[in-house]
Design a protein around this motif. Structure first.
Motif, PDB file in Angstrom:
ATOM      1  N   THR A  12     -14.503 -11.700   3.789  1.00 57.60           N
ATOM      2  CA  THR A  12     -13.842 -13.218   3.229  1.00 57.60           C
ATOM      3  C   THR A  12     -14.707 -14.038   2.583  1.00 57.60           C
ATOM      4  OG1 THR A  12     -12.183 -12.990   5.050  1.00 57.60           O
ATOM      5  CG2 THR A  12     -12.703 -15.336   3.993  1.00 57.60           C
ATOM      6  N   LEU A  13     -16.025 -14.178   2.963  1.00 59.78           N
ATOM      7  CA  LEU A  13     -17.182 -14.956   2.424  1.00 59.78           C
ATOM      8  C   LEU A  13     -17.422 -14.222   0.918  1.00 59.78           C
ATOM      9  CD1 LEU A  13     -19.302 -17.120   2.759  1.00 59.78           C
ATOM     10  CD2 LEU A  13     -20.737 -15.319   3.598  1.00 59.78           C
ATOM     11  N   LEU A  14     -17.715 -12.748   0.974  1.00 60.45           N
ATOM     12  CA  LEU A  14     -18.081 -12.385  -0.319  1.00 60.45           C
ATOM     13  C   LEU A  14     -16.758 -12.291  -1.248  1.00 60.45           C
ATOM     14  CD1 LEU A  14     -20.530  -9.683   1.043  1.00 60.45           C
ATOM     15  CD2 LEU A  14     -20.827 -11.932   0.072  1.00 60.45           C
ATOM     16  N   SER A  15     -15.551 -12.330  -0.895  1.00 55.71           N
ATOM     17  CA  SER A  15     -14.591 -12.216  -1.737  1.00 55.71           C
ATOM     18  C   SER A  15     -14.398 -13.542  -2.775  1.00 55.71           C
ATOM     19  CB  SER A  15     -13.159 -11.848  -1.492  1.00 55.71           C
ATOM     20  OG  SER A  15     -12.933 -12.803  -0.315  1.00 55.71           O
ATOM     21  N   ARG A  16     -15.019 -14.574  -2.231  1.00 52.90           N
ATOM     22  CA  ARG A  16     -15.137 -15.986  -2.689  1.00 52.90           C
ATOM     23  C   ARG A  16     -16.239 -16.159  -3.465  1.00 52.90           C
ATOM     24  NH1 ARG A  16     -12.527 -19.128   2.500  1.00 52.90           N
ATOM     25  NH2 ARG A  16     -10.564 -18.263   2.251  1.00 52.90           N
ATOM     26  N   ALA A  17     -17.538 -15.655  -3.093  1.00 49.25           N
ATOM     27  CA  ALA A  17     -18.742 -15.565  -3.918  1.00 49.25           C
ATOM     28  C   ALA A  17     -18.705 -15.316  -5.284  1.00 49.25           C
ATOM     29  CB  ALA A  17     -19.886 -14.842  -3.031  1.00 49.25           C
ATOM     30  N   PRO A  18     -19.699 -16.135  -5.951  1.00 47.98           N
ATOM     31  CA  PRO A  18     -19.948 -15.913  -7.190  1.00 47.98           C
ATOM     32  C   PRO A  18     -20.043 -14.378  -7.556  1.00 47.98           C
ATOM     33  CG  PRO A  18     -20.896 -17.992  -6.943  1.00 47.98           C
ATOM     34  CD  PRO A  18     -20.271 -17.285  -5.413  1.00 47.98           C
ATOM     35  N   ALA A  19     -19.936 -13.789  -8.841  1.00 49.16           N
ATOM     36  CA  ALA A  19     -20.307 -12.522  -8.862  1.00 49.16           C
ATOM     37  C   ALA A  19     -21.804 -12.097  -9.040  1.00 49.16           C
ATOM     38  CB  ALA A  19     -19.597 -12.066 -10.333  1.00 49.16           C
ATOM     39  N   PRO A  20     -22.174 -11.075  -8.796  1.00 49.40           N
ATOM     40  CA  PRO A  20     -23.924 -10.806  -8.751  1.00 49.40           C
ATOM     41  C   PRO A  20     -24.332 -11.103  -9.940  1.00 49.40           C
ATOM     42  CG  PRO A  20     -22.630  -9.097  -7.592  1.00 49.40           C
ATOM     43  CD  PRO A  20     -21.707  -9.824  -8.290  1.00 49.40           C
ATOM     44  N   PHE A  22     -24.295 -13.622 -11.404  1.00 46.42           N
ATOM     45  CA  PHE A  22     -24.812 -15.024 -11.427  1.00 46.42           C
ATOM     46  C   PHE A  22     -25.666 -15.152 -10.274  1.00 46.42           C
ATOM     47  CE2 PHE A  22     -20.650 -14.961 -13.587  1.00 46.42           C
ATOM     48  CZ  PHE A  22     -20.901 -15.341 -14.868  1.00 46.42           C
ATOM     49  N   ALA A  23     -26.725 -14.516 -10.186  1.00 48.98           N
ATOM     50  CA  ALA A  23     -27.380 -14.403  -8.838  1.00 48.98           C
ATOM     51  C   ALA A  23     -27.748 -15.762  -8.210  1.00 48.98           C
ATOM     52  CB  ALA A  23     -28.792 -13.535  -9.231  1.00 48.98           C
ATOM     53  N   ARG A  24     -28.441 -16.690  -8.988  1.00 47.78           N
ATOM     54  CA  ARG A  24     -28.670 -18.164  -8.594  1.00 47.78           C
ATOM     55  C   ARG A  24     -27.506 -18.711  -7.887  1.00 47.78           C
ATOM     56  NH1 ARG A  24     -32.189 -22.870 -10.653  1.00 47.78           N
ATOM     57  NH2 ARG A  24     -31.778 -24.276  -9.043  1.00 47.78           N
ATOM     58  N   ALA A  25     -26.342 -18.750  -8.391  1.00 54.33           N
ATOM     59  CA  ALA A  25     -25.289 -19.403  -8.057  1.00 54.33           C
ATOM     60  C   ALA A  25     -24.582 -18.736  -6.727  1.00 54.33           C
ATOM     61  CB  ALA A  25     -24.022 -19.214  -8.898  1.00 54.33           C
ATOM     62  N   ARG A  26     -24.970 -17.306  -6.887  1.00 55.52           N
ATOM     63  CA  ARG A  26     -24.512 -16.620  -5.522  1.00 55.52           C
ATOM     64  C   ARG A  26     -25.200 -16.713  -4.420  1.00 55.52           C
ATOM     65  NH1 ARG A  26     -21.240 -11.938  -4.881  1.00 55.52           N
ATOM     66  NH2 ARG A  26     -21.756 -10.714  -3.169  1.00 55.52           N
TER      67      ARG A  26
END
Length: 156
Positions: A12-20, A22-26
């Motif tokens: 659930t957490l990773l499905s909402r995370a910014p794409a890789p 965008f490393a800093r945002a992720r």
């Protein structure tokens, strides 16, 4: 193997995370949002300490010569347990109760860390998992054939 509750929370957490991409945002996202969910009121909170990413693109045999499958796999072996907005160690009993009741987890290694969690959010401990948490997502698409102008990128 990690519990279903922990595996589901990780997904659930990773499905909402910014794409890789965008490393800093992720990384900021993973530091800000815990596995317990956005509405948790728990004194202890569990965060992804570090993730390992594996991205690959393979031929999609079912979709013709331009068909591709892009796969992203994220895994983590280390979590941060944070005594939310408190500077002191939460105590061994509270840690064991929280990990067992919330995540059915008995970690093999728990280590106290000197510096507080992200933006002074509280005392942190590192938990090393016996087996990593893993999350995998795949997308099918068509590659563009630049020679003939045929093929348009599509997702499914």
């Amino acid at each position: 193997m990690p519990s279903q509750a922990l595996t589901d929370a990780y997904g659930t957490l990773l499905s909402r995370a910014p794409a890789p991409l965008f490393a800093r945002a992720r990384q900021l996202y993973l530091n800000k949002y815990c596995l317990d969910g956005r509405t948790t009121q728990s004194k202890l909170r569990l965060f992804v300490m570090q993730e390992t990413l594996d991205e690959r693109v393979e031929t999609d045999q079912d979709a013709g010569p331009l068909g591709r499958i892009a796969t992203l796999q994220s895994s983590t072996e280390e979590l941060a347990l944070v005594n939310w907005q408190r500077d002191e160690h939460p105590g061994q009993t509270l840690i064991e109760t929280y990990l067992q009741q919330s995540w059915q987890l008995r970690p093999s290694l728990v280590t106290a860390i000197e510096e507080p969690w992200f933006r002074n959010s509280g005392f942190q401990l590192r938990i090393t998992l016996q087996q990593p948490l893993t999350w995998v997502r795949s997308s099918r698409y068509q590659e563009i054939d630049n020679q003939s102008g045929k093929g348009k990128p599509t997702k499914s």
